[in-house]
Scaffold this motif. Structure first.
Motif, PDB file in Angstrom:
ATOM      1  N   ASP A   1      -7.630  -0.571   2.094  1.00  0.00           N
ATOM      2  CA  ASP A   1      -6.456  -0.902   1.287  1.00  0.00           C
ATOM      3  C   ASP A   1      -6.797  -1.274  -0.144  1.00  0.00           C
ATOM      4  O   ASP A   1      -5.897  -1.380  -0.988  1.00  0.00           O
ATOM      5  CB  ASP A   1      -5.663  -2.031   1.954  1.00  0.00           C
ATOM      6  CG  ASP A   1      -6.512  -3.277   2.155  1.00  0.00           C
ATOM      7  OD1 ASP A   1      -7.756  -3.201   1.992  1.00  0.00           O
ATOM      8  OD2 ASP A   1      -5.939  -4.332   2.509  1.00  0.00           O
TER       9      ASP A   1
ATOM     10  N   ALA B   1      -0.710  11.737   0.790  1.00  0.00           N
ATOM     11  CA  ALA B   1      -1.466  10.630   1.374  1.00  0.00           C
ATOM     12  C   ALA B   1      -0.568   9.885   2.355  1.00  0.00           C
ATOM     13  O   ALA B   1       0.671   9.958   2.306  1.00  0.00           O
ATOM     14  CB  ALA B   1      -1.958   9.681   0.276  1.00  0.00           C
ATOM     15  N   THR B   2      -1.213   9.167   3.258  1.00  0.00           N
ATOM     16  CA  THR B   2      -0.498   8.308   4.230  1.00  0.00           C
ATOM     17  C   THR B   2      -1.387   7.121   4.583  1.00  0.00           C
ATOM     18  O   THR B   2      -2.594   7.121   4.311  1.00  0.00           O
ATOM     19  CB  THR B   2      -0.133   9.088   5.499  1.00  0.00           C
ATOM     20  OG1 THR B   2       0.718   8.299   6.312  1.00  0.00           O
ATOM     21  CG2 THR B   2      -1.371   9.435   6.325  1.00  0.00           C
ATOM     22  N   SER B   3      -0.788   6.093   5.193  1.00  0.00           N
ATOM     23  CA  SER B   3      -1.548   4.906   5.576  1.00  0.00           C
ATOM     24  C   SER B   3      -1.586   4.769   7.099  1.00  0.00           C
ATOM     25  O   SER B   3      -0.692   5.276   7.780  1.00  0.00           O
ATOM     26  CB  SER B   3      -0.920   3.657   4.967  1.00  0.00           C
ATOM     27  OG  SER B   3       0.392   3.463   5.462  1.00  0.00           O
TER      28      SER B   3
ATOM     29  N   ALA C   1      -6.017  10.553   2.309  1.00  0.00           N
ATOM     30  CA  ALA C   1      -5.437  11.380   1.242  1.00  0.00           C
ATOM     31  C   ALA C   1      -6.110  12.753   1.251  1.00  0.00           C
ATOM     32  O   ALA C   1      -7.298  12.880   1.568  1.00  0.00           O
ATOM     33  CB  ALA C   1      -5.613  10.713  -0.125  1.00  0.00           C
TER      34      ALA C   1
ATOM     35  N   ILE D   1       0.997   4.160  -2.684  1.00  0.00           N
ATOM     36  CA  ILE D   1       0.830   5.575  -2.357  1.00  0.00           C
ATOM     37  C   ILE D   1       2.020   6.384  -2.868  1.00  0.00           C
ATOM     38  O   ILE D   1       1.848   7.468  -3.457  1.00  0.00           O
ATOM     39  CB  ILE D   1       0.672   5.753  -0.833  1.00  0.00           C
ATOM     40  CG1 ILE D   1      -0.671   5.163  -0.364  1.00  0.00           C
ATOM     41  CG2 ILE D   1       0.760   7.224  -0.433  1.00  0.00           C
ATOM     42  CD1 ILE D   1      -0.843   5.125   1.150  1.00  0.00           C
TER      43      ILE D   1
ATOM     44  N   TYR E   1      -5.754   1.336   6.207  1.00  0.00           N
ATOM     45  CA  TYR E   1      -6.547   2.401   5.588  1.00  0.00           C
ATOM     46  C   TYR E   1      -5.603   3.465   5.037  1.00  0.00           C
ATOM     47  O   TYR E   1      -4.446   3.570   5.440  1.00  0.00           O
ATOM     48  CB  TYR E   1      -7.520   3.009   6.604  1.00  0.00           C
ATOM     49  CG  TYR E   1      -8.630   2.050   7.001  1.00  0.00           C
ATOM     50  CD1 TYR E   1      -9.842   2.063   6.334  1.00  0.00           C
ATOM     51  CD2 TYR E   1      -8.427   1.125   8.027  1.00  0.00           C
ATOM     52  CE1 TYR E   1     -10.852   1.171   6.688  1.00  0.00           C
ATOM     53  CE2 TYR E   1      -9.428   0.233   8.376  1.00  0.00           C
ATOM     54  CZ  TYR E   1     -10.641   0.260   7.704  1.00  0.00           C
ATOM     55  OH  TYR E   1     -11.636  -0.624   8.033  1.00  0.00           O
ATOM     56  N   ARG E   2      -6.182   4.266   4.129  1.00  0.00           N
ATOM     57  CA  ARG E   2      -5.397   5.321   3.478  1.00  0.00           C
ATOM     58  C   ARG E   2      -6.131   6.647   3.628  1.00  0.00           C
ATOM     59  O   ARG E   2      -7.322   6.735   3.321  1.00  0.00           O
ATOM     60  CB  ARG E   2      -5.219   4.988   1.988  1.00  0.00           C
ATOM     61  CG  ARG E   2      -4.661   6.116   1.153  1.00  0.00           C
ATOM     62  CD  ARG E   2      -4.547   5.676  -0.286  1.00  0.00           C
ATOM     63  NE  ARG E   2      -4.270   6.811  -1.147  1.00  0.00           N
ATOM     64  CZ  ARG E   2      -4.037   6.714  -2.458  1.00  0.00           C
ATOM     65  NH1 ARG E   2      -4.044   5.533  -3.036  1.00  0.00           N
ATOM     66  NH2 ARG E   2      -3.782   7.771  -3.182  1.00  0.00           N
TER      67      ARG E   2
ATOM     68  N   LEU F   1       0.836  -1.203   0.000  1.00  0.00           N
ATOM     69  CA  LEU F   1       0.000   0.000   0.000  1.00  0.00           C
ATOM     70  C   LEU F   1       0.869   1.250   0.000  1.00  0.00           C
ATOM     71  O   LEU F   1       0.588   2.214  -0.750  1.00  0.00           O
ATOM     72  CB  LEU F   1      -0.907  -0.013   1.230  1.00  0.00           C
ATOM     73  CG  LEU F   1      -1.829   1.203   1.418  1.00  0.00           C
ATOM     74  CD1 LEU F   1      -2.772   1.378   0.227  1.00  0.00           C
ATOM     75  CD2 LEU F   1      -2.625   1.075   2.718  1.00  0.00           C
ATOM     76  N   ASN F   2       1.935   1.247   0.798  1.00  0.00           N
ATOM     77  CA  ASN F   2       2.825   2.407   0.839  1.00  0.00           C
ATOM     78  C   ASN F   2       3.539   2.615  -0.492  1.00  0.00           C
ATOM     79  O   ASN F   2       3.747   3.748  -0.935  1.00  0.00           O
ATOM     80  CB  ASN F   2       3.856   2.249   1.958  1.00  0.00           C
ATOM     81  CG  ASN F   2       3.236   2.430   3.324  1.00  0.00           C
ATOM     82  OD1 ASN F   2       2.210   3.111   3.468  1.00  0.00           O
ATOM     83  ND2 ASN F   2       3.845   1.837   4.354  1.00  0.00           N
TER      84      ASN F   2
END
Length: 303
Positions: free
Chosen positions: A229, A297-299, A287, A165, A284-285, A161-162
């Motif tokens: 995700d 954005a970050t997770s 943004a 992103i 989760y993300r 996910l990162n």
């Protein structure tokens, strides 16, 4: 006549005396014979008694000899008896000492046995506790191994996910107008921070806009989106549909919060979103967008 009478009287008297003498003689003779017979009998008895006396004297001599012998033996035996009694007393004393020592040793052994039994009981208790702890550790190890496998999968998913992103940020954000220093805090009902989705009530997102070129200064809307995700937006009571330009193309987004912000060279902005329902565990993300594109954005993760 008178003389005749005298002679007759004398004759009678003589006759009587003769008769008496004869009778007396016969009687004496009988008595003598009886005495001789009795004497002979007494002499026989006396001879027998003499023999008995001699035998008794001989027996007395033998008894005296035996007595002296026995007396000597008795004296010897008295000495032996004294020695034996002394030896017996010594042995009895030794036995009593040995008995006391034995009793002391027995008591010591009993005490040692009690201590050993207590130590054995403690060891058995410790063994049971250790076995229980080992079973618990094995169970926990199994859980940890399972959790480790899950964590490895989750870490892989988070890393993926990162990466996604980061790739999107590199492709879709403007080089000189983007958000940084993201911080996400999930709060429960009493405003305490939590990482558990079932307790989450609010999500706060804070970020910086720094060194913003003057051409982007001014009032403009900033949007906050939160998705899982897989990119699916979380449910919101009043979802905000908007169109933004991403990589030169207009894109539809569904935001959970928006605000008009007077963009300056640098500022720190924040959003607080109250959840309409509980979130399931997972990644989760968060943004943030402006009308002209993705700012950053970050997770974050909920358990």
């Amino acid at each position: 006549m008178k003389t005749q009478h005298i002679f007759l009287g004398v004759a009678i008297i003589l006759a009587l005396l003769l008769g008496f003498s004869s009778w007396r003689g016969m009687k004496l003779k009988k008595e003598k014979t009886a005495l001789i017979s009795e004497k002979a009998q007494l002499e026989g008895e006396l001879k027998g008694l003499g023999e008995i006396r001699d035998d008794l004297v001989s027996e007395v001599d033998s008894l005296q000899e035996a007595y002296f012998t026995l007396a000597e033996e008795n004296e010897n035996l008295q000495g032996s008896l004294a020695d034996a009694q002394k030896e017996i007393a010594q042995k009895a004393s030794a036995l009593r000492n040995a008995a006391r020592k034995t009793n002391s040793e027995v008591n010591d052994l009993k005490a040692q046995i009690q201590e050993l039994l207590a130590a054995k009981a403690n060891l058995e208790t410790s063994i049971v506790a250790i076995q229980t702890e080992n079973d618990s550790l094995r169970a926990r190890t199994g859980v940890l191994e399972k959790d480790l496998g899950i964590a490895q999968q989750e870490n892989a998913a988070l890393a993926n996910l990162n990466r996604t992103i980061q790739d999107e940020l590199e492709r879709l954000t403007l080089a000189n107008f983007k958000a940084s220093a993201f911080r996400v805090e999930v709060e429960q009902k009493n405003t305490k921070v939590t990482s558990k989705g079932r307790r989450a009530r609010r999500i706060g997102v804070t970020f910086d806009l720094t060194d913003v070129p003057e051409e982007f200064h001014g009032v403009q809307p900033i949007y906050l989106t939160i998705s899982d995700d897989k990119g699916t937006p979380i449910k919101a009571t009043n979802p905000i549909e908007a169109k933004v330009v991403v990589n030169g193309q207009q894109t539809d987004i569904i935001a959970v919060e928006t605000k008009e912000v007077n963009i300056a060279a640098s500022q720190r902005l924040s959003f607080n979103h109250s959840l309409s329902e509980k979130l399931i565990p997972g990644f989760y993300r968060a943004a943030v967008f402006s009308d002209i594109g993705l700012l950053g954005a970050t997770s974050f993760r909920l358990r």
